[in-house]
Enzyme design. Sequence first.
Site, PDB file in Angstrom:
ATOM      1  N   GLY A  67     -54.984  34.057 -14.383  1.00 10.82           N
ATOM      2  CA  GLY A  67     -56.420  34.291 -14.354  1.00 10.82           C
ATOM      3  C   GLY A  67     -56.885  34.759 -12.983  1.00 10.82           C
ATOM      4  O   GLY A  67     -56.127  34.744 -12.008  1.00 10.82           O
ATOM      5  N   CYS A  68     -58.123  35.183 -12.893  1.00  4.67           N
ATOM      6  CA  CYS A  68     -58.672  35.663 -11.622  1.00  4.67           C
ATOM      7  C   CYS A  68     -58.759  34.525 -10.607  1.00  4.67           C
ATOM      8  O   CYS A  68     -59.262  33.442 -10.919  1.00  4.67           O
ATOM      9  CB  CYS A  68     -60.062  36.260 -11.848  1.00  4.67           C
TER      10      CYS A  68
END
Length: 307
Positions: free
Chosen positions: A146-147
């Site tokens: 994920g970011c």
Amino acid sequence: MPSVSSILAVMAHRSNAAPVDGFGKREKSLFKGRKNTKQERSSRKTIKSSILEQPARLPTVDPYNTFYLLNPSGDLGSTQAAFEDWFKNQKGWEGKMGVVPSPEECISALQKHDLFIYFGHGSGEQYLSGRNIRRLDHCAAAVLMGCSSGRLSCRGDYEPVGVPLSYIIAGCPSIIANLWDVTDGDIDRFSRILLNGWLESVSSDCSELEMLEEFQNLTIAGHKGAKKVLKSTQKGKDDEVQSMQVERAVSENVFDISIRSKSTRSTVRTGSFIAEGRSTCRLPYLIGASPVCYGVPTTIKTKRTSV
């Protein structure tokens, strides 16, 4: 930052299950503030050397014992479409797609599997908090795509905090996460190269008999005694004799191997395919540079007898 030798010393100490106060009475007396005599310094050096010389057992991750959490928020349709069928077809893999997991399911996944894969927003802390992760006494290796899943936040003069440190405190041997925000297309390409490299590395292991067959396709150098060793190898009465002769030939550098099997390459670790994955990104110096590996050297090796 602790040195590699100190980390290996701690790992060796834990693997041998030695008690913390396992020193003898004489060794304990060395640390009571007395003057450091020559004999005491020598004794301390001996104790330190004995700890460092203990064989350190590096952690091992079986990629065929994996739990995946794919698109739990339900709004990453392209990522789910790219990995859904591939994840379902992998032996030994189980997980959830497009469904929000409960904290209990996340805890069970981290404790009962060797590898935990997360494809969603952030680090997944919205499904399992860092506090709950730190309470675990065992934790699988993790891939958090994920970011900013691997970003650490500074706290002035205090230690930085972040989800990767929570995993490590829980016993996670290795965690691959992103330092900053990424695009789904590039990070999906990176992840496929990384995971596929791990799976291919363990599925390409061949048995000793297959190694013997491959020696028939190797070119023989013009070293002295090469023909003699090859001839005796071919006339071996059984596979055990041939194996011993081939090992002796290799140790004496009789064979010049021009065709190498995948199983003869160096040990594959969790970070072995990061560089290759970065090169597949359209923005290798922006998106490709985001994934990093935290933890200690961790090998990729299957525990299955057949894949």
